[in-house]
Design a protein around this motif. Structure first.
Motif, PDB file in Angstrom:
ATOM      1  N   ASN A 210      -7.793  12.361  -1.507  1.00  0.00           N
ATOM      2  CA  ASN A 210      -8.578  11.256  -2.039  1.00  0.00           C
ATOM      3  C   ASN A 210      -8.824  10.281  -0.890  1.00  0.00           C
ATOM      4  OD1 ASN A 210      -9.629   8.990  -3.236  1.00  0.00           O
ATOM      5  ND2 ASN A 210      -7.880   8.638  -4.602  1.00  0.00           N
ATOM      6  N   ASN A 211     -10.010  10.342  -0.308  1.00  0.00           N
ATOM      7  CA  ASN A 211     -10.296   9.530   0.873  1.00  0.00           C
ATOM      8  C   ASN A 211     -10.543   8.061   0.555  1.00  0.00           C
ATOM      9  OD1 ASN A 211     -10.182  11.500   3.016  1.00  0.00           O
ATOM     10  ND2 ASN A 211     -11.990  12.418   2.090  1.00  0.00           N
ATOM     11  N   LEU A 212     -10.483   7.692  -0.744  1.00  0.00           N
ATOM     12  CA  LEU A 212     -10.619   6.281  -1.098  1.00  0.00           C
ATOM     13  C   LEU A 212      -9.385   5.486  -0.689  1.00  0.00           C
ATOM     14  CD1 LEU A 212     -12.086   6.536  -4.725  1.00  0.00           C
ATOM     15  CD2 LEU A 212     -13.331   6.044  -2.612  1.00  0.00           C
ATOM     16  N   THR A 213      -8.238   6.160  -0.576  1.00  0.00           N
ATOM     17  CA  THR A 213      -6.968   5.469  -0.360  1.00  0.00           C
ATOM     18  C   THR A 213      -6.704   5.297   1.130  1.00  0.00           C
ATOM     19  OG1 THR A 213      -6.104   6.469  -2.376  1.00  0.00           O
ATOM     20  CG2 THR A 213      -4.510   5.471  -0.881  1.00  0.00           C
ATOM     21  N   VAL A 214      -6.618   4.031   1.566  1.00  0.00           N
ATOM     22  CA  VAL A 214      -6.330   3.707   2.959  1.00  0.00           C
ATOM     23  C   VAL A 214      -5.007   2.950   3.002  1.00  0.00           C
ATOM     24  CG1 VAL A 214      -7.114   2.478   5.016  1.00  0.00           C
ATOM     25  CG2 VAL A 214      -8.787   3.606   3.504  1.00  0.00           C
ATOM     26  N   CYS A 215      -4.131   3.338   3.903  1.00  0.00           N
ATOM     27  CA  CYS A 215      -2.769   2.781   3.936  1.00  0.00           C
ATOM     28  C   CYS A 215      -2.428   2.223   5.309  1.00  0.00           C
ATOM     29  CB  CYS A 215      -1.754   3.854   3.581  1.00  0.00           C
ATOM     30  SG  CYS A 215      -1.947   4.584   1.937  1.00  0.00           S
ATOM     31  N   ALA A 216      -1.421   1.355   5.331  1.00  0.00           N
ATOM     32  CA  ALA A 216      -0.838   0.852   6.570  1.00  0.00           C
ATOM     33  C   ALA A 216       0.667   0.692   6.368  1.00  0.00           C
ATOM     34  CB  ALA A 216      -1.463  -0.474   6.968  1.00  0.00           C
ATOM     35  N   ASP A 217       1.438   0.975   7.404  1.00  0.00           N
ATOM     36  CA  ASP A 217       2.896   0.828   7.348  1.00  0.00           C
ATOM     37  C   ASP A 217       3.306  -0.631   7.422  1.00  0.00           C
ATOM     38  OD1 ASP A 217       3.430   3.582   7.296  1.00  0.00           O
ATOM     39  OD2 ASP A 217       3.385   3.737   9.476  1.00  0.00           O
ATOM     40  N   PHE A 218       4.438  -0.954   6.787  1.00  0.00           N
ATOM     41  CA  PHE A 218       5.100  -2.236   7.022  1.00  0.00           C
ATOM     42  C   PHE A 218       6.599  -2.055   6.832  1.00  0.00           C
ATOM     43  CE2 PHE A 218       4.476  -2.273   2.475  1.00  0.00           C
ATOM     44  CZ  PHE A 218       5.577  -2.934   1.959  1.00  0.00           C
ATOM     45  N   THR A 219       7.375  -2.851   7.536  1.00  0.00           N
ATOM     46  CA  THR A 219       8.830  -2.782   7.457  1.00  0.00           C
ATOM     47  C   THR A 219       9.361  -4.053   6.820  1.00  0.00           C
ATOM     48  OG1 THR A 219       8.913  -1.392   9.436  1.00  0.00           O
ATOM     49  CG2 THR A 219      10.960  -2.483   8.774  1.00  0.00           C
ATOM     50  N   VAL A 220      10.236  -3.873   5.852  1.00  0.00           N
ATOM     51  CA  VAL A 220      10.752  -5.014   5.079  1.00  0.00           C
ATOM     52  C   VAL A 220      11.832  -5.750   5.861  1.00  0.00           C
ATOM     53  CG1 VAL A 220      11.901  -5.649   2.920  1.00  0.00           C
ATOM     54  CG2 VAL A 220      10.264  -3.779   2.960  1.00  0.00           C
ATOM     55  N   GLN A 221      11.798  -7.072   5.771  1.00  0.00           N
ATOM     56  CA  GLN A 221      12.836  -7.909   6.383  1.00  0.00           C
ATOM     57  C   GLN A 221      13.645  -8.590   5.282  1.00  0.00           C
ATOM     58  OE1 GLN A 221      13.278  -7.643   9.623  1.00  0.00           O
ATOM     59  NE2 GLN A 221      11.474  -6.350   9.789  1.00  0.00           N
TER      60      GLN A 221
END
Length: 221
Positions: A210-221
């Motif tokens: 599903n190419n509609l879904t774009v993601c980015a990583d993040f790390t919780v503090q």
């Protein structure tokens, strides 16, 4: 044994050789308002009732041998809101052994779990009335994997989302947006944008994505 004419003296010396055990509470961050009951062998010990950061049982006399350190939640506190680690002289499961005359200190560290929020703008402004956008909170997503969807929510009337899933400090998650044709996104995380499971080695298009879904990583503090 005393013979005739002898004089002997006996001395009885009492030494205080009972071991003592102390439990200290450490909260991360230090400003967290959580309260905890510090326990030794299943009972709240010393001055360890309803304590916050830096609280302690004080040195509590115990018998020589094996003991177990633990805690329960205090006022308006839930243990599920924290990652708990026991250390110091205690093993990770809270066990500790003391010999006569020993003094030992164990520390229970509670790190508050995090949560993710989204602030959505359209060309730098809050979304127009009735305009909503869909975001997902995932873990384990990458260009080669969909990962696990932890939570899906739409923006509110102000364009904001507050996810309720509690996140482990230090772990990496993904924030994902559904980006429909005709739209673009500058979604910001700790890394570059990617479409989950978009590539199959060696970088061939995956028709099931599903190419509609774009993601980015993040790390919780």
């Amino acid at each position: 044994t005393i013979a005739n004419g002898q004089e002997k003296t006996c001395t009885v010396t009492n030494d205080d050789i009972s071991p003592t055990l102390r439990v200290i509470k450490d909260l991360v961050p230090d400003t967290d308002s959580g309260l905890f009951n510090l326990r030794i062998d299943g009972a709240t010990a010393g001055t360890g009732a309803n304590v916050g950061d830096g609280g302690t049982t004080g040195f509590v006399p115990v018998n020589a041998g094996n003991h177990v350190v633990s805690e329960t939640a205090g006022t308006a506190t839930s243990l599920s809101d924290y990652v708990t680690v026991i250390g110091g002289d205690c093993a990770a499961n809270g066990t500790v052994s003391l010999a006569l005359a020993q003094n030992k200190t164990c520390t229970i560290t509670n790190t508050k779990k995090g949560k993710a929020e989204v602030v959505k703008t359209v060309s730098g402004l809050p979304p127009a009335g009735g305009q909503t956008f869909t975001f997902e909170l995932r873990q384990g997503a990458s260009p080669l994997s969909d990962g696990t969807v932890l939570e899906t929510k739409n923006t509110d009337a102000s364009g904001n989302i507050s996810f309720t899933t509690q996140l482990i400090p230090g772990d990496t998650y993904q924030i994902c947006e559904w980006v429909f044709p005709g739209w673009n996104t500058n979604l910001v995380g700790d890394g570059a944008l990617f479409v989950p499971n978009s590539l199959i080695p060696p970088a061939l298009p995956n028709p099931n994505v599903n190419n509609l879904t774009v993601c980015a990583d993040f790390t919780v503090q």
